[in-house]
Design an enzyme around this catalytic site. Structure first.
Site, PDB file in Angstrom:
ATOM      1  N   LYS A   2      -2.503  -5.909 -14.535  1.00 43.85           N
ATOM      2  CA  LYS A   2      -1.490  -6.352 -13.663  1.00 43.85           C
ATOM      3  C   LYS A   2      -1.742  -5.434 -12.682  1.00 43.85           C
ATOM      4  CE  LYS A   2       2.523  -4.732 -11.495  1.00 43.85           C
ATOM      5  NZ  LYS A   2       2.646  -4.322 -10.197  1.00 43.85           N
ATOM      6  N   THR A  51       4.249  -1.647  -6.796  1.00 40.41           N
ATOM      7  CA  THR A  51       2.844  -1.943  -6.788  1.00 40.41           C
ATOM      8  C   THR A  51       3.013  -3.656  -6.626  1.00 40.41           C
ATOM      9  OG1 THR A  51       1.902   0.383  -7.243  1.00 40.41           O
ATOM     10  CG2 THR A  51       1.421  -1.798  -7.556  1.00 40.41           C
ATOM     11  N   LYS A  54      -3.868   1.591  -2.653  1.00 46.53           N
ATOM     12  CA  LYS A  54      -2.707   1.290  -3.618  1.00 46.53           C
ATOM     13  C   LYS A  54      -4.363   0.958  -4.530  1.00 46.53           C
ATOM     14  CE  LYS A  54      -0.952   2.183  -7.845  1.00 46.53           C
ATOM     15  NZ  LYS A  54       0.589   2.164  -7.755  1.00 46.53           N
TER      16      LYS A  54
END
Length: 308
Positions: free
Chosen positions: A262, A119, A194
């Site tokens: 994050k 990711t 995502k």
């Protein structure tokens, strides 16, 4: 290395593949590739983890990403962030600002495909897609959803960006560890999808945390309440899989708060660029910061309830 859940694999031609990064996601994903009959070479920054993986699944290890990628038809990768990804793909940084020749691209044969399950930002996906094209290679950004359990069960949802031909080549191989493997557009589209996924999860988990805390304050049997409302319009994956453990105060599994922060940082950076308004996501990001201050960096994301 965790033992994989049993899974039936579709019959596909055996491929020579590499897998770079054997964390809680990458290790099981690579394991499913080996179990499906593909020839797998693995690389991990901590070599002992690669050796343990090979002892369990029978693949080979390599000392660098370049060595692992040598001769592979497809190179899969799952690491931590943009900087980790650049190091794996382009080579580790040197003191003079250049990069060593130990990156995966340096070892890949012309026409091979790099599939990134990290990711990361949409920008780094586009950057590495362009670098791959310049080197005669293909690059697919393919972040995953489903967490550690999805990786172990071979049931991940994978969101992809990149060229259709490269995607079509990878899809039947990636079926070994996924239940859905979908191309959503050009380079970067997988990473953007995502981000949409993480926006949804952040709001759902905060809502569930508030609901459980409210019910507990009201003196309700929240295990019973969740069982009832989970059969109605409030039902969600988060309720089914994290509601009970929230009530029990268990947060020692799943996707860590540090990683969620994050990911939400990537969302907020992209929102600043494209002008999207994400006030709830920004607030939940601050709440996860509170959890980190409580010592919950490695707690599961459902630990939002702890601050309530």
């Amino acid at each position: 290395m965790s033992t994989l859940a049993s899974k039936s694999y579709a019959v596909t031609p055996s491929r020579t593949v590499a897998f770079l990064g054997l964390g809680v996601m990458g290790g099981p994903m690579a394991g499913h590739l080996a179990r499906a009959g593909h020839t797998v070479t693995v690389y991990n920054r901590t070599a002992a983890k690669a050796e343990a993986w090979a002892a369990e699944f029978g693949g080979r290890t390599a000392p660098t990403p370049r060595a692992a990628a040598d001769g592979a038809d497809i190179v899969f990768c799952c690491v931590g962030n943009d900087d980790d990804l650049r190091a794996i793909v382009l080579g580790t940084a040197r003191e003079d600002g250049q990069r060593r020749d130990d990156g995966a691209f340096a070892g890949m044969r012309e026409g091979a495909i790099f599939v990134d399950h990290t990711t990361a930002s949409a920008d780094v996906a586009r950057e590495l897609y362009a670098a791959a094209r310049a080197a005669g290679l293909h690059f697919v950004d393919a972040p995953v959803s489903g967490g550690q359990a999805g990786a172990q069960n071979g049931a991940l949802t994978v969101m992809c960006g990149g060229d259709p031909a490269a995607f079509d080549t990878v899809a039947p191989v990636a079926a070994a560890f996924s239940r859905a493997f979908t191309r959503l557009g050009e380079a970067g589209a997988g990473q953007l999808a995502k981000m949409v996924n993480q926006i949804c999860i952040a709001g759902l988990v905060q809502g569930l945390a508030e609901a459980v805390a409210f019910g507990q304050k009201a003196g309700l049997d929240m295990a019973q309440v969740l069982n009832v409302i989970g059969k109605g319009a409030a039902q969600s994956w988060q309720m089914d899989n994290r509601g009970k453990t929230m009530v029990e105060g268990r947060f020692d599994f799943g996707f860590a708060v540090d990683w969620m922060r994050k990911d939400l940082g990537l969302v907020l950076d992209e929102a600043r660029r494209n002008g999207a308004r994400v006030p709830v996501t920004a607030l939940v990001d601050q709440f996860y910061g509170d959890v980190q201050q409580m010592g919950g960096q490695r707690w599961d994301t459902s630990s939002l309830i702890k601050r309530l």
